[in-house]
Design an enzyme around this catalytic site. Structure first.
Site, PDB file in Angstrom:
ATOM      1  N   LYS A 114      17.870 -45.402  -7.877  1.00  0.00           N
ATOM      2  CA  LYS A 114      16.961 -46.423  -8.427  1.00  0.00           C
ATOM      3  C   LYS A 114      17.656 -47.183  -9.559  1.00  0.00           C
ATOM      4  O   LYS A 114      17.677 -48.403  -9.587  1.00  0.00           O
ATOM      5  CB  LYS A 114      15.683 -45.740  -8.927  1.00  0.00           C
ATOM      6  CG  LYS A 114      14.698 -46.691  -9.551  1.00  0.00           C
ATOM      7  CD  LYS A 114      13.414 -45.982  -9.945  1.00  0.00           C
ATOM      8  CE  LYS A 114      12.534 -46.909 -10.780  1.00  0.00           C
ATOM      9  NZ  LYS A 114      11.269 -46.317 -11.167  1.00  0.00           N
ATOM     10  N   GLU A 123       8.058 -32.572 -12.073  1.00  0.00           N
ATOM     11  CA  GLU A 123       8.540 -33.676 -12.909  1.00  0.00           C
ATOM     12  C   GLU A 123       7.341 -34.540 -13.322  1.00  0.00           C
ATOM     13  O   GLU A 123       7.344 -35.171 -14.369  1.00  0.00           O
ATOM     14  CB  GLU A 123       9.588 -34.513 -12.157  1.00  0.00           C
ATOM     15  CG  GLU A 123      10.555 -35.219 -13.087  1.00  0.00           C
ATOM     16  CD  GLU A 123      11.728 -35.889 -12.381  1.00  0.00           C
ATOM     17  OE1 GLU A 123      11.485 -36.795 -11.565  1.00  0.00           O
ATOM     18  OE2 GLU A 123      12.891 -35.521 -12.650  1.00  0.00           O
ATOM     19  N   HIS A 150       8.713 -11.848   4.879  1.00  0.00           N
ATOM     20  CA  HIS A 150       9.662 -10.735   4.799  1.00  0.00           C
ATOM     21  C   HIS A 150      10.456 -10.766   3.500  1.00  0.00           C
ATOM     22  O   HIS A 150      11.486 -10.108   3.385  1.00  0.00           O
ATOM     23  CB  HIS A 150      10.599 -10.775   6.009  1.00  0.00           C
ATOM     24  CG  HIS A 150       9.861 -10.512   7.286  1.00  0.00           C
ATOM     25  ND1 HIS A 150       9.663  -9.245   7.783  1.00  0.00           N
ATOM     26  CD2 HIS A 150       9.218 -11.356   8.125  1.00  0.00           C
ATOM     27  CE1 HIS A 150       8.951  -9.318   8.895  1.00  0.00           C
ATOM     28  NE2 HIS A 150       8.664 -10.594   9.121  1.00  0.00           N
TER      29      HIS A 150
HETATM   30  O1  LIG Z   1      17.472 -42.716  -8.388  1.00  0.00           O
HETATM   31  P1  LIG Z   1      18.158 -42.464  -9.670  1.00  0.00           P
HETATM   32  O2  LIG Z   1      17.977 -43.578 -10.662  1.00  0.00           O
HETATM   33  O3  LIG Z   1      19.622 -42.161  -9.445  1.00  0.00           O
HETATM   34  O4  LIG Z   1      17.509 -41.197 -10.360  1.00  0.00           O
HETATM   35  C1  LIG Z   1      17.569 -39.933  -9.764  1.00  0.00           C
HETATM   36  C2  LIG Z   1      16.594 -38.980 -10.395  1.00  0.00           C
HETATM   37  O5  LIG Z   1      16.874 -38.797 -11.773  1.00  0.00           O
HETATM   38  C3  LIG Z   1      15.655 -38.667 -12.510  1.00  0.00           C
HETATM   39  O6  LIG Z   1      15.467 -39.817 -13.237  1.00  0.00           O
HETATM   40  C4  LIG Z   1      15.665 -37.551 -13.505  1.00  0.00           C
HETATM   41  O7  LIG Z   1      16.332 -36.428 -13.107  1.00  0.00           O
HETATM   42  C5  LIG Z   1      14.590 -38.517 -11.426  1.00  0.00           C
HETATM   43  O8  LIG Z   1      13.342 -38.878 -11.875  1.00  0.00           O
HETATM   44  C6  LIG Z   1      15.142 -39.402 -10.365  1.00  0.00           C
HETATM   45  O9  LIG Z   1      14.522 -39.207  -9.130  1.00  0.00           O
END
Ligand SMILES: O=P(O)(O)OC[C@H]1O[C@](O)(CO)[C@@H](O)[C@@H]1O
Length: 552
Positions: free
Chosen positions: A208, A356, A395
């Site tokens: 993201k 989270e 198990h």
């Molecule tokens: O998609 P990105 O920005 O690489 O983030 C990966 C992950 O890191 C976090 O921000 C925190 O670990 C998550 O919320 C997110 O899914």
């Protein structure tokens, strides 16, 4: 007292009374008193049937839980989320994963922009790309068909795609294998690419933010490996790397043409994102039609959640039951037990979604959770979610579920029609599914154990206390649509709980400090000239030992 603290409400004290009343009875007695309980305490959403009769509740408990939800303003909060209000207050963002699955003809204008049109524009370009890869029109740099897809991402950019890829294997183009690299442990990328044919491999870099250390490090490693395999020809990257991100600038900086980038938006949280472009690997595997069916499943559950009265609303009921156990019984952990090997990554996926989201200890207004709560477990939030597919779990850890001192509410998820029947195997499998919730609920008394001829000295060891709560979710068959329904169900359970607790389910500030410290410590580990560790005494000693072991 924080306005988010419900423990002074009339509904809360009704629940306290219910808790006391229920302590004097058990599930055997509740079922004996009401022969229709197993049919009455059920609800349906889409193709999912929920039986919640094996929970420690009476009708009065459910009424009080629903009253608590009303007290929390859940109806208005649901409406605010679906309308695109900025309910993620600490990041000042709308929370609109539900818009990712709105049908094409819907309109949802947020900040002057129709987000549905944006969503479908990306879905269309993903579809065009997926069709090209699946048909062989899109090839690697040397003209070979793509047969391996390696998704590089972590957290929400990994767990959803890998879970859904595994869940929907039966709907996949078996000529395309997807692999998932997430960990910055170098062995992960090493093992995932060591035996692939570089000419037939497509990398999806999914992030993201496109700033995540793990993903960018793995992606650089993969890019260098690919260019090396093509004897230094960097132009090969164009046909072997695509990106999924909200950050076009960083994608371009990395060296991926933004023509090969599939976008999404800051109103999609990472852990709520695999139905966006983050699910590109899933679409490559099951095709655009399969992906559309999955989105339709999500949407069915969204509509159920948005419009169904709370007493029949499956995500609301399950969220309220979780609050019930967490805040009145102090259970703290919650097992999710899919009776489907295809769902073997579902609990891991849910861990990020739920923990989270709801692992928070301040209310939306910044006041501490529980500071003025009514005692007991009133100030508790997010449970620890965990699980494994049945029957493997039986198990391994079910002993503790049946006879341990801790009560662990559990969701059992099963399907009537198997993807592959193989004679009577599925019925044997599902007989375990039904047997476990019955054993957990009704147990076996000392008299019953003795009546089996058990020696007196062993009787107490064999007593099964019962009265251990479970939900049963039964659907006809695991399909893309049903998977979408299941995931949206848990998204909305999570949201319901966050509203009852008055916390923000959509930020994750708690993961930041560790990232900052790791960046500070990295130079102290990496070379012979590294500066001395200057942290706390424990961390310093560990780093010194590490450097010695590394010969530095
Ligand atoms: O998609 P990105 O920005 O690489 O983030 C990966 C992950 O890191 C976090 O921000 C925190 O670990 C998550 O919320 C997110 O899914």
């Amino acid at each position: 007292m924080s306005s988010y603290d419900l423990s002074a409400s009339a509904a809360w004290s009704a629940l306290r009374d219910e808790h006391a009343t229920l302590a004097a009875t058990n599930l055997r007695a509740l079922f004996a008193a009401d022969p229709s309980r197993g049919e009455r305490l059920t609800a349906d959403a889409g193709e999912l049937h929920l039986d919640y009769s094996k929970n420690l509740v009476t009708d009065a408990t459910i009424d009080a839980l629903v009253a608590l939800a009303e007290e929390a303003g859940l109806e208005a909060k649901i409406a605010a989320m679906f309308a695109g209000e900025r309910i993620n207050v600490t990041e000042d963002r709308a929370v609109l994963h539900t818009a990712l699955r709105l049908p094409r003809e819907a309109v949802l204008v947020v900040d002057g922009q129709d987000v549905v049109a944006d969503v479908h524009a990306v879905l269309d370009s993903m579809g065009t790309f997926a069709d090209k890869v699946r048909s062989g029109e899109w090839t690697g740099h040397s003209g070979k068909r793509i047969t391996t897809v390696v998704n590089i991402g972590i957290g929400g950019s990994d767990l959803g795609p890998v879970m859904a890829y595994e869940a929907l294997r039966d709907y996949a183009d078996r000529g395309i294998e997807c692999r998932f690299v997430s960990n910055i442990d170098p062995t992960d990328v090493f093992e995932k690419v060591r035996d692939v044919d570089f000419e037939s491999t497509l990398f999806i870099v999914a992030s993201k933010t496109f700033t995540t250390q793990e993903t960018l490090t793995n992606a650089r490693m993969a890019r260098d490996w690919l260019i090396g395999a093509y004897d230094g020809d960097a132009s090969a990257v164009a046909k072997h790397f695509v990106a999924v991100s909200t950050n076009a600038e960083r994608v371009a900086e990395f060296g991926i043409d933004i023509a090969n980038m599939f976008g999404f938006w800051d109103w999609v949280g990472g852990r709520y994102s695999f139905d966006s472009a983050v699910g590109l690997a899933i679409m490559l595997s099951i095709g655009p039609d399969g992906f559309a069916q999955m989105l339709d499943g999500f949407h069915q559950m969204d509509e159920h959640f948005r419009t169904t009265p709370f007493a029949q609303n499956v995500p609301v009921l399950m969220g309220l039951l979780n609050v019930w156990y967490n805040n009145f019984y102090g259970t703290g952990s919650h097992a999710v037990l899919p009776y489907s090997q295809y769902l073997h990554r579902f609990p891991a996926y849910l861990q990020q979604l739920t923990m989270e989201s709801n692992g928070k200890s301040v209310h939306l207004d910044g006041t501490p959770v529980g500071a003025n709560a009514a005692g007991g477990f009133a100030g508790q939030t997010g449970e620890i979610f965990w699980g494994e597919p049945g029957t493997n779990g039986q198990h391994a850890f079910y002993q503790l579920l049946h006879q341990g001192t801790k009560m662990t509410p559990a969701d059992f998820i099963g399907f009537a029609v198997p993807n592959h029947d193989l004679g009577e195997m599925h019925d044997l499998f599902m007989s375990n599914f039904f047997a476990q919730t019955a054993a957990l609920a009704f147990g076996k008394t000392a008299e019953e154990v003795a009546a089996d001829g058990t020696p007196a000295a062993i009787v107490e060891h064999k007593v099964m206390p019962g009265n251990r709560p479970t939900n049963t979710i039964l659907a006809e068959k695991l399909t893309p649509s049903v998977l979408g329904q299941l995931v949206a169900l848990y998204e909305h359970i999570t949201f319901t709980q966050s509203v009852l607790w008055g916390i923000n389910a959509f930020d994750q500030w708690g993961v930041q400090l560790g990232k900052v410290l790791a960046d500070q410590l990295a130079p102290k580990l990496s070379s012979v000239d590294a500066p001395e560790a200057d942290s706390d005494a424990s961390t310093n000693a560990l780093i010194t030992r590490y450097r010695t072991l590394r010969g530095r």
